[in-house]
Design an enzyme around this catalytic site. Structure first.
Site, short mmCIF file in Angstrom:
data_model
loop_
_atom_site.label_atom_id
_atom_site.label_comp_id
_atom_site.label_asym_id
_atom_site.label_seq_id
_atom_site.Cartn_x
_atom_site.Cartn_y
_atom_site.Cartn_z
N LYS A 110 0.86 -1.19 0.00
CA LYS A 110 0.00 0.00 0.00
C LYS A 110 0.89 1.23 0.00
O LYS A 110 2.03 1.19 0.48
CB LYS A 110 -0.89 0.02 1.26
CG LYS A 110 -2.14 0.85 1.10
CD LYS A 110 -3.18 0.08 0.31
CE LYS A 110 -4.46 0.87 0.12
NZ LYS A 110 -5.48 0.01 -0.50
P1 NAD Z 1 -12.73 7.78 -3.85
O1 NAD Z 1 -11.76 8.81 -3.48
O2 NAD Z 1 -13.07 7.56 -5.29
O3 NAD Z 1 -14.13 8.04 -3.09
C1 NAD Z 1 -14.22 8.15 -1.70
C2 NAD Z 1 -15.59 8.64 -1.32
O4 NAD Z 1 -15.67 8.70 0.12
C3 NAD Z 1 -15.89 10.06 -1.81
O5 NAD Z 1 -17.27 10.17 -2.10
C4 NAD Z 1 -15.52 10.92 -0.60
O6 NAD Z 1 -16.21 12.18 -0.59
C5 NAD Z 1 -15.99 10.02 0.54
N1 NAD Z 1 -15.32 10.30 1.80
C6 NAD Z 1 -14.01 10.61 2.01
N2 NAD Z 1 -13.78 10.80 3.32
C7 NAD Z 1 -14.97 10.60 3.95
C8 NAD Z 1 -15.39 10.66 5.31
N3 NAD Z 1 -14.53 10.95 6.29
N4 NAD Z 1 -16.70 10.40 5.59
C9 NAD Z 1 -17.58 10.11 4.59
N5 NAD Z 1 -17.24 10.05 3.30
C10 NAD Z 1 -15.95 10.29 2.99
O7 NAD Z 1 -12.19 6.41 -3.18
P2 NAD Z 1 -12.58 4.92 -3.55
O8 NAD Z 1 -11.59 4.42 -4.55
O9 NAD Z 1 -14.03 4.85 -3.86
O10 NAD Z 1 -12.26 4.17 -2.19
C11 NAD Z 1 -13.19 4.13 -1.12
C12 NAD Z 1 -12.81 3.01 -0.17
O11 NAD Z 1 -12.78 1.77 -0.87
C13 NAD Z 1 -11.43 3.17 0.48
O12 NAD Z 1 -11.49 2.67 1.79
C14 NAD Z 1 -10.55 2.26 -0.37
O13 NAD Z 1 -9.43 1.79 0.35
C15 NAD Z 1 -11.53 1.14 -0.67
N6 NAD Z 1 -11.18 0.36 -1.87
C16 NAD Z 1 -11.03 0.95 -3.08
C17 NAD Z 1 -10.75 0.17 -4.19
C18 NAD Z 1 -10.66 0.76 -5.57
O14 NAD Z 1 -10.53 -0.02 -6.52
N7 NAD Z 1 -10.73 2.07 -5.76
C19 NAD Z 1 -10.58 -1.21 -4.05
C20 NAD Z 1 -10.75 -1.79 -2.79
C21 NAD Z 1 -11.06 -0.99 -1.71
#
Ligand code: NAD
Length: 420
Positions: A110
């Site tokens: 990571k």
């Molecule tokens: P992103 O940046 O595209 O979206 C994140 C969303 O969460 C946004 O809508 C943002 O406004 C919101 N957010 C941020 N901080 C917040 C808070 N404190 N309270 C409420 N909402 C909040 O990110 P993503 O890629 O969608 O990732 C989201 C989660 O999924 C993360 O935990 C990430 O580790 C996990 N994840 C992502 C992937 C991927 O392929 N992108 C894969 C596995 C897991």
């Protein structure tokens, strides 16, 4: 075995507690267990960026490789104000179990930079990304460690990393990252992969519980790459998306939010907040609303001892990494809530990242229906293995998923032995 202070964080405590509990169940060799509690290597870098103001700001970045027992490492890159070495190390550990559970030839990694990406200009983000890439250059490469998008990063970030890395090699190296734009070797279906994988896992869980998802109320925390796609797909399938949030707050309409309309509103205003016809709520209130399915898809430790009693969902599908603390996990289990754990529910992203990496190495690209059907096959198979193992061992889905992931990594360590 004592906690190592430089990794101290809520998420790291969660990850270590999960590993320790599973190690006891597996009767894991104590020396291998101890090795698995520590990342293989961690790099801390300072990143100077010339800001639009004309001044230089310093940012701190990390890249952590947790385990290389099964192959090169793989894991996302996060831009967020909450990034710490402990958080990044915990997320790298979760990636190790996730890749092993899904049968991918990777260890976990990571990366993260402590910054506020939404208050930076595109030029500042580009400079930050290029300098960070240069600083971690020794740690990444198609056969070493392959970053991908995560919280606060996207396809554009991956394109900048690929370009910076390629410039230093004197040739194009698309295999250094996944989650790239299609035009430079990205994979069809990668952007939707994590959200799509959550939906497949949800359908499998619903089948096992005798539930029909169509018409059921769903709450989604986070409207980014993961939450936004999951919400859209479930809306397409006739679920009632009753509540959604982002970092600015939440919106609620028990009769259902029109997700395509919300996408336009989000594009125009930068937030879900203020969509006409919805009631405003706080992020904390949203999690406690009545619903059948709750998808936390934002940041870690959102379901904790302070709110777990009031979570009303039948199924919690963990889109985010580590959204539930160990105390809350226990409380949800006692109340009969089915939790589809992060390393299973959100594994669709790394699965299609793996497809992208393989396609890039072979320079042979598959079409979207092929990607989708292979993703579905892997998600359904992994879900069935975890469900069966949970029933056989009398444990919850998280414990069963971790047992399978940890066992595979421990077996690889045992057979490889300890160098030198
Ligand atoms: P992103 O940046 O595209 O979206 C994140 C969303 O969460 C946004 O809508 C943002 O406004 C919101 N957010 C941020 N901080 C917040 C808070 N404190 N309270 C409420 N909402 C909040 O990110 P993503 O890629 O969608 O990732 C989201 C989660 O999924 C993360 O935990 C990430 O580790 C996990 N994840 C992502 C992937 C991927 O392929 N992108 C894969 C596995 C897991």
């Amino acid at each position: 075995m004592t906690a190592v202070s430089e990794f101290d964080s809520e998420l790291h405590r969660t990850a270590i507690a999960q590993l320790d509990a599973v190690a006891a169940r597996l009767a894991l060799d104590v020396d291998i267990h101890e090795r698995l509690r520590h990342p293989r290597r961690a790099l801390v870098v300072s990143i100077p960026v010339l800001m639009e103001s004309g001044h230089t700001s310093m940012f701190t970045g990390y890249r952590v490789h947790h385990s290389t027992a099964l192959g090169p490492t793989k894991g996302g890159l996060r831009y967020d104000e909450g990034v710490t070495l402990g958080e990044v190390s915990a997320l790298a550990m979760l990636m190790t179990w996730k890749c092993a559970l899904m049968g991918l030839p990777y260890g976990g990694a990571k990366g993260g930079v402590r910054c506020a990406p939404r208050s930076m200009t595109a030029r500042e983000r580009e400079h930050l990304t290029r300098r960070y890439t240069t600083e971690i250059m020794l740690m990444i490469g198609p056969d070493i460690d392959i970053p991908a998008p995560d919280l606060g990063t996207d396809e554009q970030t991956m394109a900048w990393i690929m370009d910076t890395y390629s410039m230093t090699q004197g040739r194009s190296v698309p295999g250094v990252v996944t989650g790239k734009p299609l035009i430079v070797g990205g994979s069809a279906g990668r952007r939707e992969a994590t959200g799509r994988g959550i939906v497949y896992a949800l359908y499998e869980a619903a089948k096992m519980l005798g539930l029909t998802l169509r018409g059921q109320p769903v709450v989604v925390q986070g409207f980014g790459n993961v939450g936004g796609v999951a919400a859209r797909m479930l809306w397409n399938d006739g679920c009632v998306i009753a509540g959604i949030s982002d970092y600015q707050g939440a919106i609620w309409n028990p009769r259902g939010i029109d997700v395509p309309r919300l996408e336009i509103h989000h594009q125009e205003t930068g937030s879900v907040v203020g969509l006409p016809g919805t009631e405003p709520l706080s992020n904390a209130q949203l999690l406690e609303q009545p619903c059948t399915v709750l998808i936390p898809a934002a940041v870690g430790s959102q379901i904790h001892a302070g709110n777990a009693e009031r979570i009303k969902a039948t199924i919690v599908a963990e889109g985010a990494n580590g959204p539930t603390t160990p105390e809350a996990d226990l409380m949800l289990r006692e109340r009969g809530v089915t939790v589809i754990p992060d390393i299973l529910a959100n594994a669709g992203g790394v699965v299609v990242s793996y497809f992208e990496w393989v396609q890039g190495l072979q320079q042979y690209f598959w079409n979207e229906p092929e990607i989708i059907s292979r993703l579905q096959e892997l998600m359904v198979r992994a879900f069935a293995r975890v469900w069966t193992a949970a029933e056989k061992n009398g444990v919850d889905l998280r414990t069963a998923a971790l047992m399978e992931g940890v066992r595979r990594v421990a077996d690889a360590h045992a057979v490889r032995g300890l160098y030198p």
